[in-house]
Design an enzyme around this catalytic site. Structure first.
Site, mmCIF file in Angstrom:
data_model
loop_
_atom_site.group_PDB
_atom_site.id
_atom_site.type_symbol
_atom_site.label_atom_id
_atom_site.label_comp_id
_atom_site.label_asym_id
_atom_site.label_seq_id
_atom_site.Cartn_x
_atom_site.Cartn_y
_atom_site.Cartn_z
ATOM 1 N N GLU A 1 0.751 -1.101 0.053
ATOM 2 C CA GLU A 1 -0.077 0.109 -0.049
ATOM 3 C C GLU A 1 0.881 1.279 -0.035
ATOM 4 O O GLU A 1 0.759 2.108 0.869
ATOM 5 C CB GLU A 1 -0.938 0.085 1.387
ATOM 6 C CG GLU A 1 -2.098 -1.099 1.164
ATOM 7 C CD GLU A 1 -3.358 -0.928 1.901
ATOM 8 O OE1 GLU A 1 -3.305 -0.149 3.013
ATOM 9 O OE2 GLU A 1 -4.182 -1.567 1.745
ATOM 10 N N GLU B 1 -5.372 -7.680 -1.182
ATOM 11 C CA GLU B 1 -6.191 -7.690 0.099
ATOM 12 C C GLU B 1 -7.650 -7.351 -0.237
ATOM 13 O O GLU B 1 -7.960 -6.464 -1.021
ATOM 14 C CB GLU B 1 -5.621 -6.476 0.954
ATOM 15 C CG GLU B 1 -4.432 -6.986 1.850
ATOM 16 C CD GLU B 1 -4.184 -5.721 2.636
ATOM 17 O OE1 GLU B 1 -4.906 -4.829 3.028
ATOM 18 O OE2 GLU B 1 -2.687 -5.935 2.839
#
Length: 434
Positions: free
Chosen positions: A157, A256
């Site tokens: 991320e 995710e």
């Protein structure tokens, strides 16, 4: 170890420092050695494989490999920890993907970069970026030729405010890894928390591009009724994220996704969770149409999101329940936060800032989708408030014996965990074993 996974507030390095102060070095080392040993064992790998799942993404804190006071030294303990999981999974026919989840200075503005900051200073310092490449070269050298590893996820991320620094770093780390390990796949997250590929200009060789695909309908305050409109929202959200991959005809990986689940002490929790299972099922139907691979987030925790979670009668949950209840009431951790009990406290402060900051400047701070209130909560609740309450969390461990610490750590053994059957059945069905 993100905060909601074990219930501490704030950032992992702050929690560890507070526990070290309370326990002392011997007990501190003992507890975390036991905790990491019990958290994922061969039995966990067997259970995972029994559902027909064949790959686990291992999130790694760079601090297991690097010390800020000795930045040029790669600690071998990190390899020992990763080896144990890789080998347990390989024995059950499960691939692993190594995900570097934190970086010096923080690669994003969130708590899970474990920086303790609200700015991603990784992108402001070449030294941080060089150290991260040094670490990946060491990892790639070590795992070169290991066929049970499906590849490396170089950065979890990323959130680069300028959008071009990430592309430059990906180019550098890809080249550096290839010089020592030409074979393993690289799994590259998009910018802005793996949601934005608009700044990507080129496709790197032997790389898979990764989205993270969470839906607000699966979090407190959201509701999924399965309407045509909601299904269209899910599809458009997904399609926007994967447009780069489709344009360039490269593989897609969803690294995710997953809802946050209601606990048994919440009203209508069964109905709420069924809605979230339905949401998850709809997302997986979308993924199946494109035949993309995925990794659910996450495997194990204290009851928010995991496929399994520490049982309510375990020593860890019994000891920390007062604090976990307090933390939930205060809505400290961003993940799965419910502001029911504190909304009246923060709303006036948000309104005050909106009244005093000209509207044209309120959205200037990146990431923009957090809006002004998101940045306020990051600084006040997730940093200042949470950091100070870390000491209260640690105080629950004061005076515990080695035997008691072992029992706390053992709360996360699979045999002491509850399996979230509603979630696991959906995963099993997608794997074709239901």
């Amino acid at each position: 170890m993100e905060n909601f996974i074990t219930g501490y507030p704030g950032h992992e390095h702050e929690m560890r420092a507070a526990l070290l102060e309370v326990l002392g070095k011997e007990k501190y080392d003992f507890f975390f050695d036991k905790f990491l040993k019990y958290f994922f064992t061969r039995e966990d790998a067997k259970f995972f494989a029994s559902l027909g799942l064949n790959c686990i993404r291992i999130p790694i804190n760079h601090r297991h490999f690097m010390d800020d006071l000795q930045p040029d030294v790669i600690k071998q303990d990190g390899f020992r920890l990763v080896d144990r999981i890789v080998e347990a999974c390989a024995a059950e026919g499960i691939y692993t993907i190594l995900d570097m989840h934190t970086f010096p200075g923080g690669q994003n503005q969130g708590w899970h970069s474990d920086s303790g900051l609200h700015r991603a200073t990784f992108w402001e310092h070449r030294d941080f970026q060089d150290r991260a490449i040094q670490l990946w070269v060491a990892i790639a050298k070590y795992y070169k030729g290991n066929a049970s590893i499906a590849g490396y996820n170089p950065m979890n991320e990323p959130a680069d405010p300028d959008h071009h620094n990430l592309q430059a770093w990906y180019g550098r780390v890809e080249k550096a890894i290839r010089e020592v390990d030409p074979d393993h796949i690289l799994w590259l997250d998009g910018n802005t928390y793996s949601m934005d590929f608009s700044g990507f200009k080129e496709v790197l060789p032997n790389c898979v591009y990764a989205i993270h695909d969470y839906s607000n309908m699966g979090f407190p305050g959201g509701s999924y009724e399965g309407t045509d409109e909601q299904k269209e929202i899910l599809r458009k959200q997904y399609e926007r994220k994967v447009q780069f991959m489709k344009d360039h005809k490269v593989p897609i990986w969803n690294g995710e996704f997953g809802p946050v689940y209601a606990s048994p002490d919440e009203a209508n929790h069964e109905q709420t969770n069924q809605q979230r299972y339905n949401l998850l099922g709809e997302q997986m139907r979308i993924y199946k149409q494109d035949q993309i691979s995925w990794s659910i987030w996450l495997y194990k925790d204290v009851g928010f999101q995991g496929m399994v979670y520490a049982g309510p009668d375990t020593a860890y949950i019994r000891l920390l329940k007062p604090f976990l209840d307090k933390q939930k009431r205060l809505g400290l951790n961003k993940w799965g936060r419910d502001d029911t009990h504190v909304k009246h406290i923060y709303e006036p402060l948000v309104q005050h800032l909106k009244e005093e900051i000209p509207e044209e400047f309120q959205g200037r701070r990146y990431p923009h989708h957090w809006r002004l209130e998101g940045h306020l909560h990051r600084v006040i609740r997730e940093m200042l408030f949470s950091e100070l309450l870390t000491y209260e969390f640690a105080s629950y461990f004061k005076g515990l014996s080695l035997e008691q610490l072992d029992e706390l750590a053992a709360s996360f053994k699979l045999e002491n965990c509850v399996k979230r059957d509603g979630l696991n059945k959906i995963l099993q069905a997608d794997a074709g074993l239901a």
